[in-house]
Write an enzyme that holds these catalytic residues in place. Structure first.
Site, PDB file in Angstrom:
ATOM      1  N   ASP A  84       6.664   6.533   3.850  1.00 15.10           N
ATOM      2  CA  ASP A  84       5.361   5.939   3.538  1.00 15.10           C
ATOM      3  C   ASP A  84       5.488   4.421   3.371  1.00 15.10           C
ATOM      4  O   ASP A  84       6.363   3.953   2.625  1.00 15.10           O
ATOM      5  CB  ASP A  84       4.846   6.579   2.226  1.00 15.10           C
ATOM      6  CG  ASP A  84       3.421   6.204   1.914  1.00 15.10           C
ATOM      7  OD1 ASP A  84       2.646   5.980   2.867  1.00 15.10           O
ATOM      8  OD2 ASP A  84       3.075   6.139   0.712  1.00 15.10           O
ATOM      9  N   HIS A  85       4.640   3.660   4.048  1.00 11.28           N
ATOM     10  CA  HIS A  85       4.646   2.189   3.957  1.00 11.28           C
ATOM     11  C   HIS A  85       6.036   1.599   4.119  1.00 11.28           C
ATOM     12  O   HIS A  85       6.494   0.795   3.293  1.00 11.28           O
ATOM     13  CB  HIS A  85       4.023   1.713   2.636  1.00 11.28           C
ATOM     14  CG  HIS A  85       2.565   1.984   2.566  1.00 11.28           C
ATOM     15  ND1 HIS A  85       1.636   1.327   3.328  1.00 11.28           N
ATOM     16  CD2 HIS A  85       1.876   2.892   1.843  1.00 11.28           C
ATOM     17  CE1 HIS A  85       0.431   1.805   3.081  1.00 11.28           C
ATOM     18  NE2 HIS A  85       0.552   2.763   2.192  1.00 11.28           N
ATOM     19  N   HIS A 177      -4.804   1.841  -3.406  1.00 11.25           N
ATOM     20  CA  HIS A 177      -3.831   2.763  -4.015  1.00 11.25           C
ATOM     21  C   HIS A 177      -4.074   2.846  -5.517  1.00 11.25           C
ATOM     22  O   HIS A 177      -4.419   1.857  -6.158  1.00 11.25           O
ATOM     23  CB  HIS A 177      -2.404   2.242  -3.809  1.00 11.25           C
ATOM     24  CG  HIS A 177      -1.913   2.386  -2.402  1.00 11.25           C
ATOM     25  ND1 HIS A 177      -1.327   1.361  -1.704  1.00 11.25           N
ATOM     26  CD2 HIS A 177      -1.908   3.454  -1.566  1.00 11.25           C
ATOM     27  CE1 HIS A 177      -0.974   1.797  -0.501  1.00 11.25           C
ATOM     28  NE2 HIS A 177      -1.332   3.059  -0.388  1.00 11.25           N
ATOM     29  N   GLY A 178      -3.866   4.013  -6.082  1.00 10.36           N
ATOM     30  CA  GLY A 178      -4.038   4.175  -7.533  1.00 10.36           C
ATOM     31  C   GLY A 178      -5.487   4.484  -7.867  1.00 10.36           C
ATOM     32  O   GLY A 178      -6.289   4.815  -6.986  1.00 10.36           O
ATOM     33  N   GLY A 208      -4.557   5.872  -0.154  1.00 10.11           N
ATOM     34  CA  GLY A 208      -5.300   5.721  -1.412  1.00 10.11           C
ATOM     35  C   GLY A 208      -6.242   6.878  -1.656  1.00 10.11           C
ATOM     36  O   GLY A 208      -7.365   6.699  -2.145  1.00 10.11           O
TER      37      GLY A 208
END
Ligand code: 13P
Length: 287
Positions: A84-85, A177-178, A208
């Site tokens: 991821d990322h 995100h979050g 996200g």
């Protein structure tokens, strides 16, 4: 069954549902996600950030654990192990380590540099049978200490990156995100429609996933989103269940302090969150 994510996401795109990507942090997490996918006969993607990879002592450890668990739990549904990322270096390391899918997040580079690095990694990934995700327009919020503002991707840049032969594309559409802040404006569906038109059949990715309301998730899927990444929501449900166990003093009763008992409520909580998301995303019985 460990596979690249290409086929499962192309099927999701034509079938108008999304496959969930759930990030893993340890053995309990991995087991909870795999067992839920198997119970619901859903394809699934296990996401590993570079930070979580380091925490679990490296990508080789993660790949070995996932492969062994997939086998010993007799998992029959398609499972992709995905970075991821990823950074340029991290993406290369995951190809070496035996991941089945990588993401190269070049969204913070100037577009020409993003194109060059993505081109090189597409070749490397495909030569080794992995799928590859690229990103245009950074996703907002904080992850592994990196804070972004939640950009909206330029459809022309999306088209340029999509034409490099990637398998799926993460495009920023105001997602974060979050947890979402109170004053969040919601997803930018006009931008998503333009990105879908510019990239034609390309499966799109929504990062996200935590806290996006169900109606927005459904609309995003209608507009070509085929993978939705959820991380924080599993972390929150794990922490909540663990806190309740300790606050009820259960760790002080008998051998309640044994990690196998202490972590069990969190494990069940992750399973419940993953189940809820798979039902919402429409991937149940699509394995
Ligand atoms: P959330 O933590 O907001 O669910 O986002 C997950 C994600 O997209 C990680 O790349």
């Amino acid at each position: 069954m460990l596979v690249s994510a290409t086929e499962m996401l192309n099927k999701a795109k034509t079938g108008h549902y999304a496959v969930g990507q759930f990030n893993i942090n340890n053995l309990e997490w991995t087991k909870a996600v795999l067992l839920t996918a198997e119970e619901l006969k859903s394809p699934v993607i296990l996401g590993v950030s570079e930070g979580a990879g380091k925490y679990m002592t490296g990508f080789e450890t993660v790949a070995a654990m996932v492969k062994a668990m997939d086998k010993t739990l007799n998992i029959t549904v398609p499972v992709a192990l995905h970075l991821d990322h990823g950074s340029y270096e991290g993406a290369k390391a995951c190809v070496e380590a035996g991941f089945t899918s990588i993401m190269f997040d070049g969204s913070h580079y100037p577009i020409d540099e993003n194109v060059d690095k993505t081109t090189e990694l597409v070749e490397l990934a495909h030569k080794n049978g992995l799928s590859i995700e690229a990103e245009v327009g950074s996703i907002g919020g904080e992850e592994d200490g990196v804070i972004g503002a939640g950009e909206v991707a330029d459809p022309a840049e999306c088209k340029r990156i999509a034409e490099l032969g990637i398998d799926f594309l993460a495009a920023g559409i105001g997602n974060i995100h979050g947890k979402y802040p109170e004053n969040w404006k919601g997803l930018d569906f006009d931008a998503l429609a333009k990105i879908q038109a510019a990239t034609e059949g390309m499966p799109l990715v929504l990062h996200g996933g935590t806290g996006i309301p169900a109606d927005m998730i459904k609309k995003a899927i209608d507009l070509g989103v085929s993978k939705i990444n959820v991380n924080t929501e599993c972390q929150l449900s794990f922490a909540d269940a663990t806190r309740k166990y300790i606050e009820a003093g259960k760790d002080l009763q008998g051998k309640g302090f044994d990690p196998r008992k202490l972590l069990a409520p969190g494990f069940e909580a992750i399973k419940a969150t993953v189940k809820e998301k798979m039902e919402l995303f429409g991937s149940v019985n699509k394995a």
